[in-house]
Design a protein around this motif. Structure first.
Motif, short mmCIF file in Angstrom:
data_model
loop_
_atom_site.label_atom_id
_atom_site.label_comp_id
_atom_site.label_asym_id
_atom_site.label_seq_id
_atom_site.Cartn_x
_atom_site.Cartn_y
_atom_site.Cartn_z
N THR A 94 21.11 29.90 90.02
CA THR A 94 20.67 28.54 89.71
C THR A 94 21.78 27.78 88.98
O THR A 94 22.05 26.61 89.27
N LEU A 95 22.41 28.49 88.06
CA LEU A 95 23.48 27.86 87.29
C LEU A 95 24.71 27.62 88.15
O LEU A 95 25.37 26.58 88.04
N LEU B 249 29.08 26.25 78.88
CA LEU B 249 27.95 26.96 79.47
C LEU B 249 27.82 28.37 78.89
O LEU B 249 26.74 28.80 78.48
N ALA C 264 24.70 26.99 91.30
CA ALA C 264 24.40 25.81 92.12
C ALA C 264 24.51 24.52 91.32
O ALA C 264 24.99 23.50 91.82
N ALA C 265 24.07 24.58 90.06
CA ALA C 265 24.09 23.37 89.24
C ALA C 265 25.50 22.96 88.86
O ALA C 265 25.84 21.77 88.83
N VAL C 266 26.32 23.95 88.57
CA VAL C 266 27.63 23.68 87.99
C VAL C 266 28.74 23.55 89.04
O VAL C 266 29.75 22.87 88.81
N PRO D 270 29.22 21.82 91.82
CA PRO D 270 29.73 20.49 92.19
C PRO D 270 30.58 19.87 91.08
O PRO D 270 31.54 19.15 91.37
N THR D 271 30.23 20.15 89.85
CA THR D 271 31.04 19.65 88.73
C THR D 271 32.44 20.23 88.78
O THR D 271 33.45 19.51 88.71
N GLN E 13 33.68 22.80 80.79
CA GLN E 13 32.36 22.98 81.38
C GLN E 13 31.91 24.44 81.32
O GLN E 13 30.79 24.76 80.93
#
Lengths: 207, 207
Positions: B187-188, B168, B190-192, B194-195, B164
């Motif tokens: 932003t990234l 990125l 926050a997006a990543v 949880p993964t 991941q």
DNA sequence: GTCTATATCGTGATAGAC
DNA sequence: GTCTATCACGATATAGAC
């Protein structure tokens, strides 16, 4: 780029072309293999010619420049304009699993993998190839998907998916990092599907 | 590999080395830049020497072979044996966010980014560099983390995280795919996050 | 510690004979 | 359609003079 190859009824690509002179196709086959293994900068016209049992000057005769050979060799054996709508068509709550499985299925097919590996290998050091990859991912994949999403941040979502899937492919098929490289495809589908699902339809941020 | 560089109190690396002859350091600086921009195969000793205002033979004199220059130039300005335990030490329910933020913070620092980009650029077409990257990721990062996990499939989890994050970084910093390339780091994160969290501590499979 | 000179080999591209 | 010959470069690496 990214047209389906016309496979004219006959046997699969292996050995020599029968009809016509076949030289052109032999060069393209050798070029595909070379670009796949060494990337654009690493592959050479002389080496491609050697592999195709052909004079190097013939390569220039048919394709003009090295970039010309590359562009012609990069036609993918699958068509995003068909596949993307198929993935989008089904149940949206399982789109992550469908997309992850489709992606890994394509990569497991060695013949389909070739041109993509070639493009990635090339794009990392060659600016022209990077532009090709950028445009392919943006236009053929990302834009098509983003258009159909009604979630907020629609533009950021498909690239996040791309990052996850490209990273997986890079470490599994190019770098061959264990145990990723020898993991069962369905194990990876199961692991990655929720990520893809969240990137496409879920909550992206904290607020 | 991956030692912390001794930055001897003075000004940052720019312009010429003052003390001693400084030639060796000048070559290493030029080499780092060249490998970062063009990868191992694309960089050349002559070009490195030119950039360092030095005779090409001197490069061989100091480092023997091109591989020797590369190995010496690849010392990272951060130390995984310090950073990884730090990330693992805190609250396990927020490890995803901590790791994602640390990763992006390092990549946002252009000086720290250089050697990693160089290693990735090189590993994609050069087998020796691929081995270096594989070993670095496996031993310095993956193994350290996997040892501390008590979840099932502990061996598969860190590589999934690596896939991941590397994906990125590749699309954002190397291929420069928009809007990923110009997205706000937080932003990234926050997006990543949880993964990463799910890969490390969550449910991996369907069953 | 630094540089000249060289061996050996590869590259993309082109002109032009057959 | 195919190949020879060549231009103009560039590469890594080494031997040896200063």
């Amino acid at each position: 780029m990214a047209r389906v190859e016309a496979e004219p009824g006959g046997p699969r690509r292996s050995g020599r072309r029968p009809a016509g002179s076949g030289t052109r196709e032999a060069i393209l086959d050798a070029a595909r293999a070379a670009f796949t293994q060494r990337g654009y900068d690493g592959a050479s016209i002389r080496q491609i010619a050697r592999e195709a049992s052909v004079d190097p000057a013939l390569v220039h005769h048919y394709f003009g420049t090295k970039q010309g050979v590359f562009t012609e060799a990069m036609h993918f054996p699958f068509d995003p304009s068909v596949l993307v709508p198929e993935v989008l068509a089904g149940d949206r709550s399982q789109i992550g699993e469908r997309l992850a499985r489709l992606f890994l299925t394509i990569w497991e097919d060695e013949q389909a993998r070739g041109p993509i590996v070639a493009l990635i290998r090339s794009a990392v050091t060659n600016e022209q190839a990077a532009t090709m990859l950028r445009e392919f991912v943006s236009e053929a994949l990302v834009a098509r998907v983003a258009r159909e999403l009604d979630a907020p941040d629609a533009a950021l979502r498909p690239p996040l998916v791309a990052a996850q899937l490209v990273g997986l492919a890079l470490l599994r098929y190019v770098i061959k990092l264990e145990p990723l490289a020898s993991a069962d495809p369905e194990t990876l589908v199961a692991a990655v599907a929720p990520t893809v699902q969240r990137y496409l339809t879920g909550d992206l941020g904290p607020g």
